[in-house]
Structure formats: C-alpha cells, structure tokens
Scaffold this motif. Structure first.
Motif, PDB file in Angstrom:
ATOM      1  N   ARG A  64      -0.470  14.638   2.270  1.00 14.46           N
ATOM      2  CA  ARG A  64      -1.329  13.465   2.053  1.00 14.46           C
ATOM      3  C   ARG A  64      -0.481  12.206   1.843  1.00 14.46           C
ATOM      4  O   ARG A  64      -0.784  11.142   2.388  1.00 14.46           O
ATOM      5  CB  ARG A  64      -2.226  13.692   0.839  1.00 14.46           C
ATOM      6  N   MET A  65       0.569  12.347   1.048  1.00 12.57           N
ATOM      7  CA  MET A  65       1.440  11.192   0.800  1.00 12.57           C
ATOM      8  C   MET A  65       2.100  10.723   2.097  1.00 12.57           C
ATOM      9  O   MET A  65       2.200   9.515   2.356  1.00 12.57           O
ATOM     10  CB  MET A  65       2.509  11.554  -0.227  1.00 12.57           C
ATOM     11  N   THR A  66       2.551  11.666   2.895  1.00 13.52           N
ATOM     12  CA  THR A  66       3.203  11.303   4.152  1.00 13.52           C
ATOM     13  C   THR A  66       2.250  10.575   5.076  1.00 13.52           C
ATOM     14  O   THR A  66       2.611   9.548   5.685  1.00 13.52           O
ATOM     15  CB  THR A  66       3.747  12.562   4.859  1.00 13.52           C
ATOM     16  N   ALA A  67       1.040  11.079   5.208  1.00 12.67           N
ATOM     17  CA  ALA A  67       0.057  10.445   6.086  1.00 12.67           C
ATOM     18  C   ALA A  67      -0.250   9.023   5.625  1.00 12.67           C
ATOM     19  O   ALA A  67      -0.384   8.100   6.451  1.00 12.67           O
ATOM     20  CB  ALA A  67      -1.222  11.282   6.118  1.00 12.67           C
ATOM     21  N   ILE A  68      -0.357   8.831   4.314  1.00 14.34           N
ATOM     22  CA  ILE A  68      -0.620   7.489   3.782  1.00 14.34           C
ATOM     23  C   ILE A  68       0.572   6.569   4.028  1.00 14.34           C
ATOM     24  O   ILE A  68       0.406   5.423   4.487  1.00 14.34           O
ATOM     25  CB  ILE A  68      -0.948   7.567   2.277  1.00 14.34           C
ATOM     26  N   TYR A  69       1.782   7.061   3.741  1.00 13.83           N
ATOM     27  CA  TYR A  69       2.965   6.222   3.928  1.00 13.83           C
ATOM     28  C   TYR A  69       3.105   5.790   5.389  1.00 13.83           C
ATOM     29  O   TYR A  69       3.342   4.607   5.679  1.00 13.83           O
ATOM     30  CB  TYR A  69       4.212   6.981   3.491  1.00 13.83           C
ATOM     31  N   GLU A 110       2.712   1.437  -5.189  1.00 13.00           N
ATOM     32  CA  GLU A 110       3.455   0.814  -4.092  1.00 13.00           C
ATOM     33  C   GLU A 110       2.583   0.681  -2.852  1.00 13.00           C
ATOM     34  O   GLU A 110       2.567  -0.361  -2.184  1.00 13.00           O
ATOM     35  CB  GLU A 110       4.704   1.651  -3.778  1.00 13.00           C
ATOM     36  N   MET A 111       1.837   1.735  -2.514  1.00  9.99           N
ATOM     37  CA  MET A 111       0.985   1.705  -1.319  1.00  9.99           C
ATOM     38  C   MET A 111      -0.143   0.685  -1.475  1.00  9.99           C
ATOM     39  O   MET A 111      -0.492  -0.027  -0.522  1.00  9.99           O
ATOM     40  CB  MET A 111       0.417   3.095  -1.056  1.00  9.99           C
ATOM     41  N   LYS A 112      -0.710   0.590  -2.665  1.00 10.58           N
ATOM     42  CA  LYS A 112      -1.771  -0.398  -2.894  1.00 10.58           C
ATOM     43  C   LYS A 112      -1.249  -1.819  -2.708  1.00 10.58           C
ATOM     44  O   LYS A 112      -1.915  -2.673  -2.104  1.00 10.58           O
ATOM     45  CB  LYS A 112      -2.348  -0.219  -4.300  1.00 10.58           C
ATOM     46  N   GLN A 113      -0.050  -2.076  -3.226  1.00  8.69           N
ATOM     47  CA  GLN A 113       0.537  -3.407  -3.084  1.00  8.69           C
ATOM     48  C   GLN A 113       0.797  -3.744  -1.620  1.00  8.69           C
ATOM     49  O   GLN A 113       0.546  -4.868  -1.171  1.00  8.69           O
ATOM     50  CB  GLN A 113       1.832  -3.492  -3.882  1.00  8.69           C
ATOM     51  N   GLU A 114       1.314  -2.772  -0.873  1.00 12.59           N
ATOM     52  CA  GLU A 114       1.580  -2.997   0.553  1.00 12.59           C
ATOM     53  C   GLU A 114       0.274  -3.283   1.299  1.00 12.59           C
ATOM     54  O   GLU A 114       0.224  -4.168   2.167  1.00 12.59           O
ATOM     55  CB  GLU A 114       2.271  -1.773   1.160  1.00 12.59           C
ATOM     56  N   LEU A 115      -0.758  -2.556   0.990  1.00  9.34           N
ATOM     57  CA  LEU A 115      -2.045  -2.747   1.666  1.00  9.34           C
ATOM     58  C   LEU A 115      -2.674  -4.083   1.291  1.00  9.34           C
ATOM     59  O   LEU A 115      -3.271  -4.767   2.137  1.00  9.34           O
ATOM     60  CB  LEU A 115      -2.986  -1.587   1.337  1.00  9.34           C
ATOM     61  N   ASP A 116      -2.546  -4.477   0.040  1.00 10.33           N
ATOM     62  CA  ASP A 116      -3.098  -5.766  -0.403  1.00 10.33           C
ATOM     63  C   ASP A 116      -2.396  -6.939   0.276  1.00 10.33           C
ATOM     64  O   ASP A 116      -2.992  -8.026   0.411  1.00 10.33           O
ATOM     65  CB  ASP A 116      -2.965  -5.903  -1.926  1.00 10.33           C
ATOM     66  N   GLY A 130      -8.823   3.668   0.789  1.00  9.89           N
ATOM     67  CA  GLY A 130      -9.726   4.732   0.394  1.00  9.89           C
ATOM     68  C   GLY A 130      -9.011   6.070   0.330  1.00  9.89           C
ATOM     69  O   GLY A 130      -9.269   6.890  -0.570  1.00  9.89           O
ATOM     70  N   LYS A 131      -8.101   6.303   1.261  1.00  7.56           N
ATOM     71  CA  LYS A 131      -7.310   7.540   1.254  1.00  7.56           C
ATOM     72  C   LYS A 131      -6.345   7.567   0.061  1.00  7.56           C
ATOM     73  O   LYS A 131      -6.073   8.643  -0.496  1.00  7.56           O
ATOM     74  CB  LYS A 131      -6.537   7.681   2.563  1.00  7.56           C
ATOM     75  N   VAL A 132      -5.844   6.397  -0.322  1.00  6.06           N
ATOM     76  CA  VAL A 132      -4.994   6.314  -1.515  1.00  6.06           C
ATOM     77  C   VAL A 132      -5.801   6.707  -2.750  1.00  6.06           C
ATOM     78  O   VAL A 132      -5.316   7.416  -3.636  1.00  6.06           O
ATOM     79  CB  VAL A 132      -4.400   4.901  -1.675  1.00  6.06           C
ATOM     80  N   GLY A 133      -7.049   6.243  -2.810  1.00  5.61           N
ATOM     81  CA  GLY A 133      -7.907   6.611  -3.924  1.00  5.61           C
ATOM     82  C   GLY A 133      -8.156   8.111  -3.988  1.00  5.61           C
ATOM     83  O   GLY A 133      -8.156   8.715  -5.081  1.00  5.61           O
ATOM     84  N   LEU A 165      -6.433  -7.357   9.446  1.00  6.63           N
ATOM     85  CA  LEU A 165      -6.282  -5.906   9.299  1.00  6.63           C
ATOM     86  C   LEU A 165      -7.036  -5.392   8.071  1.00  6.63           C
ATOM     87  O   LEU A 165      -6.777  -4.286   7.597  1.00  6.63           O
ATOM     88  CB  LEU A 165      -4.802  -5.535   9.191  1.00  6.63           C
ATOM     89  N   ALA A 166      -8.002  -6.167   7.595  1.00  5.59           N
ATOM     90  CA  ALA A 166      -8.700  -5.828   6.353  1.00  5.59           C
ATOM     91  C   ALA A 166      -9.447  -4.508   6.456  1.00  5.59           C
ATOM     92  O   ALA A 166      -9.457  -3.707   5.514  1.00  5.59           O
ATOM     93  CB  ALA A 166      -9.658  -6.960   5.969  1.00  5.59           C
ATOM     94  N   ASP A 167     -10.091  -4.263   7.595  1.00  2.00           N
ATOM     95  CA  ASP A 167     -10.854  -3.018   7.756  1.00  2.00           C
ATOM     96  C   ASP A 167      -9.934  -1.803   7.704  1.00  2.00           C
ATOM     97  O   ASP A 167     -10.233  -0.800   7.035  1.00  2.00           O
ATOM     98  CB  ASP A 167     -11.631  -3.029   9.070  1.00  2.00           C
ATOM     99  N   GLU A 168      -8.822  -1.892   8.422  1.00  2.00           N
ATOM    100  CA  GLU A 168      -7.865  -0.782   8.437  1.00  2.00           C
ATOM    101  C   GLU A 168      -7.251  -0.584   7.054  1.00  2.00           C
ATOM    102  O   GLU A 168      -7.074   0.546   6.591  1.00  2.00           O
ATOM    103  CB  GLU A 168      -6.772  -1.042   9.475  1.00  2.00           C
ATOM    104  N   ALA A 169      -6.915  -1.696   6.398  1.00  2.00           N
ATOM    105  CA  ALA A 169      -6.332  -1.612   5.057  1.00  2.00           C
ATOM    106  C   ALA A 169      -7.304  -0.974   4.076  1.00  2.00           C
ATOM    107  O   ALA A 169      -6.919  -0.138   3.243  1.00  2.00           O
ATOM    108  CB  ALA A 169      -5.921  -3.000   4.572  1.00  2.00           C
ATOM    109  N   ALA A 170      -8.581  -1.345   4.172  1.00  2.00           N
ATOM    110  CA  ALA A 170      -9.589  -0.773   3.278  1.00  2.00           C
ATOM    111  C   ALA A 170      -9.744   0.722   3.522  1.00  2.00           C
ATOM    112  O   ALA A 170      -9.919   1.503   2.568  1.00  2.00           O
ATOM    113  CB  ALA A 170     -10.925  -1.487   3.487  1.00  2.00           C
ATOM    114  N   PHE A 171      -9.685   1.123   4.783  1.00  2.00           N
ATOM    115  CA  PHE A 171      -9.790   2.553   5.098  1.00  2.00           C
ATOM    116  C   PHE A 171      -8.639   3.336   4.471  1.00  2.00           C
ATOM    117  O   PHE A 171      -8.855   4.367   3.823  1.00  2.00           O
ATOM    118  CB  PHE A 171      -9.799   2.748   6.618  1.00  2.00           C
TER     119      PHE A 171
END
Length: 556
Positions: free
Chosen positions: A496-501, A445-451, A466-469, A457-463
């Motif tokens: 970790r999940m909370t920070a990513i979400y 779900e997080m990968k889809q939202e970031l994509d 990386g945390k999702v990975g 916002l590509a730089d922020e999304a890529a960062f």
C-alpha cells in the motif's frame, strides 16, 4: 542502439537533481557509456552467460591449492570500461573535469545503463561500492591510505574490486548465527570459518567480512567488521580457499563461491561492537543497487517487447497495431517510467543520508530506510513481471536463447532474493514503524506532497489522498495487533505504501513533464488502483501515441 538515447525519461529525471554543469558533463559521459553498454558490453554478456562463465581452477600443476577464478577476456574489458568511468570512484573522489566529487545519483545512472545489458556484472560493482563506503567512512587512516585508492581506482592505480561476505550455511538471513571467528595477533586478526554465498570471490582484491572475536557475545551484537586482503604481498592467497563456485540459475557473470578462511589476515574496521550496524548501512546501499538492477531489467524488457512489436508481422498486421499489444506496451512504459522516477527520488534522499550523516535528521534516516525497503521489494518483483511480459510478446521466440529475453528472466529471479526477500523487507517496515513511527512520517509526507500539487491535478490528488487515509486506518489497526498478526500484514502495508508513493511521484512528474507525463500519471493511477474497474475510456489506447511513440497530440 544506445541505452541512454533510448530513454529520455532518464534525462528528464537527472535534470531535476543535477545542477547544470554536472548534468552537461554527465550527459556526455552517459551517452558514451549507454552506447558501450548496448553494444560491446551486451555482446560480452552473451558470451559470459553462454560459454564464458567464471571457472574455478582449484589446483596448479603441482597440486597446490591456488583457488584461482578464471574470468574471460571480455569480462575483463567490461571491468575496465565500467570502473574507469568512475562508477565507484567518483562517489568518493573528485571528477577531474569538474574539480569536485560526483554523487550516488550519477553512479546509479551508470548502474541503470549497465544493468540493461549485464545485471550480473553490476553485482561486483555493488560490492565494490559497499566496500568503498565502509572503508571511507569507518576505516582507520592506515587502512584508507593503503587500500582506498585501489578500491576507488579509475585507472591510475591497480583496481581492487570489493566484496561483502555475510552469509553462512547455518544462518542465511539469520546473520546472528554466524560462527566465523577472529583471533587477535597484535594489531591484526586471523579469521577462521566459512562463508557460504560469497559473491565476487576470487575477483576481488579486498573483502569486508563479518566475524566474531573470541570474547564477543552471541548474536548480531557480537559481530565485528574486518577488511581481508585476498592475497599477500608475494601474491599468494591470504589464508583463503574456495571450495567451489555456485552453479546459478542466472547472473552467471559474477563468481559466487563457498569461501573458507584458514588464518586469513584481517584488519578491524571501526569499533568492534558496531560491525553489524556498519554492514547494515552497506546493505541498504546494496538494496538501492538491487532496485537499480531491477529497473534496468524492466527497461530492457520493455525495449525488447516494443522493438519486437514494431517488427513482427502476424495475421496481416504488425503486432503493435493490435489493441491488446498496445495496451501491454503502454502499461509497461507507464509503470517503468514512474518506478524509475520513484527510485531516483529515493536516491536524492539516499545521497544526502549517506554523504552527510551529521546534517541528516532522524526523520530523513527513517524515511530513507523505509523507501529503500519498499522500492527494493517492488522493483524486484516487477523485473520478473517485465521479463515475463517481454517473453510473451515474442511468443515462442521469447523462450529461445538466441534472444535476450530468457537471460533477462533468469537474471531477474535472483533480485527478489538478494539483499532481503519480501518477508525480510516486510519485517523491516514493521521494525521502522515501531522504532521511528515511520508510518506517521510517511503519511504526513505524502499529504504534504499532495497538498502542494496544482489545482489542475486536484481530482487526482484527492483520490490518492483518500488512499492515504485508508492506509492510516490500516496502520492504526495493525500497530496494536499481536506480533504474529503484524507480520501477517507487513507485506500488505508495504504494498500500500509503495502504491501511494509511486502515485505521488507520477503526479509530481506530471507537474513538470507536460502532457505526456500527465497521460502517464492517468494510466498509472488506473493501472494501480483500478479507478474505473472496466476502463471504458480505454486509456492505454487513448494515450498510446503520446506514451509509447512520444508524439505530441494536437487537439483539433
């Protein structure tokens, strides 16, 4: 002061989830209620906390046990002001002006405003919401016809506040150890036993209670759910006694008691073997309420800190002119807005799961439970942090009961305990990982939202990706560990999940919220992940005018 007008972020959020007609009506209602909460309700809350706490009148003048809970008149006015606006009722019945039901989204917006002045009173509201849900979804037609109109009352009939009684002395969080028994008498039961931490006792009209039938097995699977009227038709107590009220650190508005059932007449709700599962659904509802109370305290803590910083003079300057103070205000504002947006994003999913179960996928059910656990834990901890920061901004004044800050801290402390501690919530995350592979659902779900984020916002999304990975690597290692090791890492996984979400939420808000929301996302990512360890760009100072003063900056 008007809590609704003071918080444009709430309007920003609701406009994303409510259709135009609903929002137009809700805006007017919330603006009115925001003023009431910031003034009359807040004044009553001070009185209730200091002099007007609930009192148990155990016996009448003839020595009869009446177990009456006295509530001050201001508290009763808050009851009328709040329930009359449909904070419970309009989740389940039509709003007359709109000709359709309301939603949890609107109810929780009301709860957010209420919690900024009286999070203690939001507890009885929460319990009434849970009672309404259980009755509406699982009660028989006879039970619903008789009791639901009262639980949903907005003034047309007598209000019956609700309660949910789970905790017993020997069990605590181990509900399977409960001993309260239910003995059948024809088409109803009589309950015997005690509940050790029963909130809204004496103020409720009906309570939902877990008890074990005589022939039921041990453990949670042997628990059934019952509706217990507090009083009989002649207004006498329904086989109920209150041993004592709890003397609590905070949330003193809600009467919490030790309740004894001695033959209380009770009615089965739903199927006998499903009691624990029904109550767990209600518990998830209450956990969302807990998160709402937490972000309400966060908002009030921020407002008090900001207002004091703009008024207080020290060493020849106003506090807000000092860089360290500006940094604090920006950090609080950014975290509070992102966390509030995250909670209401959860509520949009929660609304669907709770109101249309047949159309809800297993994936949505799992994700809903996960986000509830994550955000309940995080918001409760942040409510304490924000209260502390507000006290520190006030200096010595922050420790004085003339200010609201001591009460904010006292009220915040219980939110990490109510509806599940961090340890219990960590175990919930593990349970969902094993039952639904929810970590895989979340990561996808997080990968889809970031994509889906725009190129700017590509730089922020890529960062963040990386945390999702990194999270994916961590979950892959944890799921193959022994049980003890998994529990050791459960809270780390949750954090970790909370920070990513929340990072994803901050970037989604930046897409629709303009330059100010982009600035908040930038500050939030720095605050959460320390992208620049020493922050040589001084982001909080750079964005102070835009984030705290909400000024649009013009590039020259």
């Amino acid at each position: 002061m008007n809590f609704f007008k003071e918080d444009p972020n709430l309007s920003f959020i609701l406009k994303q989830y409510l259709d135009e007609d609903f929002y137009k009506w809700a805006e007017k209602e919330l603006e009115e209620y925001g003023e009431v909460c910031a003034n009359e309700v807040d004044e009553r809350a001070v009185h209730t906390d200091r002099e007007g706490q609930p009192k148990l009148i155990k016996y009448d003048k003839m020595g009869n046990d009446i177990s009456h809970v006295w509530l001050n008149e201001g508290y009763k006015e808050t009851v009328k002001d709040t329930y009359g606006r449909g904070i419970v009722g309009y989740v389940h019945k039509e709003i007359p002006e709109l000709g359709r039901k309301g939603s949890y989204m609107y109810s929780y917006a009301q709860g957010y405003l209420l919690s900024q002045s009286e999070p203690g009173f939001y507890c009885p509201v929460t319990l009434t919401m849970a009672t309404a849900y259980l009755l509406d979804h699982y009660g028989s037609k006879e039970l619903k016809d008789k009791y639901l109109p009262h639980v949903l009352s907005t003034g047309e009939v007598e209000l019956y506040e609700g309660a949910t009684f789970l905790t017993e002395r020997q069990g605590g969080s181990d509900v399977g150890a409960n001993e309260t028994t239910a003995i059948q008498h024809g088409d109803y039961y009589r309950l015997y036993g005690e509940k050790y931490f029963a909130s809204n006792a004496g103020a409720c009209g009906v309570a939902t209670v877990l008890a074990r039938r005589e022939d039921a097995p041990e453990g949670t699977k042997g628990l059934s759910l019952f509706l217990v009227p507090w009083r009989n038709k002649d207004d006498s107590l329904n086989g109920i006694q209150i041993r004592r009220l709890k003397d609590k650190l905070g949330v003193r508005a809600v009467p919490s008691a030790e309740v004894v059932f001695d033959g209380a007449e009770a009615y089965m709700i739903g199927e006998p073997e499903q009691g624990i599962y029904y109550m767990m659904e209600a518990l998830n509802l209450s956990r969302v309420c807990n998160a709402i109370a937490s972000i309400g305290i966060m908002q009030r803590g921020y407002l008090e800190a900001r207002n004091y910083a703009y008024e207080r003079q020290a060493f020849g300057n106003t506090l807000k002119d000092y860089p360290m103070v500006r940094d604090t205000l920006v950090r609080l504002r950014a975290k509070q807005e992102v966390e509030t947006s995250a909670v209401f994003s959860l509520i949009s999913l929660f609304d669907r799961v709770m109101t249309d179960r047949e159309a809800t996928s297993v994936r949505e059910i799992a994700l809903n439970r996960l986000l509830i656990a994550l955000l309940k834990k995080e918001t409760a901890e942040q409510a304490i942090h924000f209260s502390h920061e507000s006290i520190e901004m006030h200096g010595g004044n922050g420790f004085i009961e003339d200010f609201v800050t001591p009460r904010l801290l006292r009220d915040a402390q219980v939110l990490t305990v109510w509806e599940g501690t961090a340890n219990i919530l960590g175990l919930e995350v593990l349970r969902l990982m094993h039952k639904y592979q929810v970590h895989e659902i979340f990561i996808n779900e997080m990968k889809q939202e970031l994509d889906a984020l725009p190129v700017e916002l590509a730089d922020e999304a890529a960062f963040v990706k990386g945390k999702v990975g990194e999270l994916q690597e961590l979950t892959n290692r944890v799921v193959v560990m022994d049980e003890g090791s998994q529990t050791y890492y459960s809270k780390t996984l949750a954090d970790r999940m909370t920070a990513i979400y929340e990072s994803v939420i901050s970037l989604k808000d930046a897409v629709v919220g303009g330059e100010r929301k982009k600035a908040i996302a930038e500050v939030f990512l720095q605050l959460t992940w320390k992208r620049d360890e020493l922050d040589f760009d001084q982001l909080s100072l750079k964005h102070f005018d835009r984030i705290v003063e909400q000024k649009e900056q013009v590039n020259v």
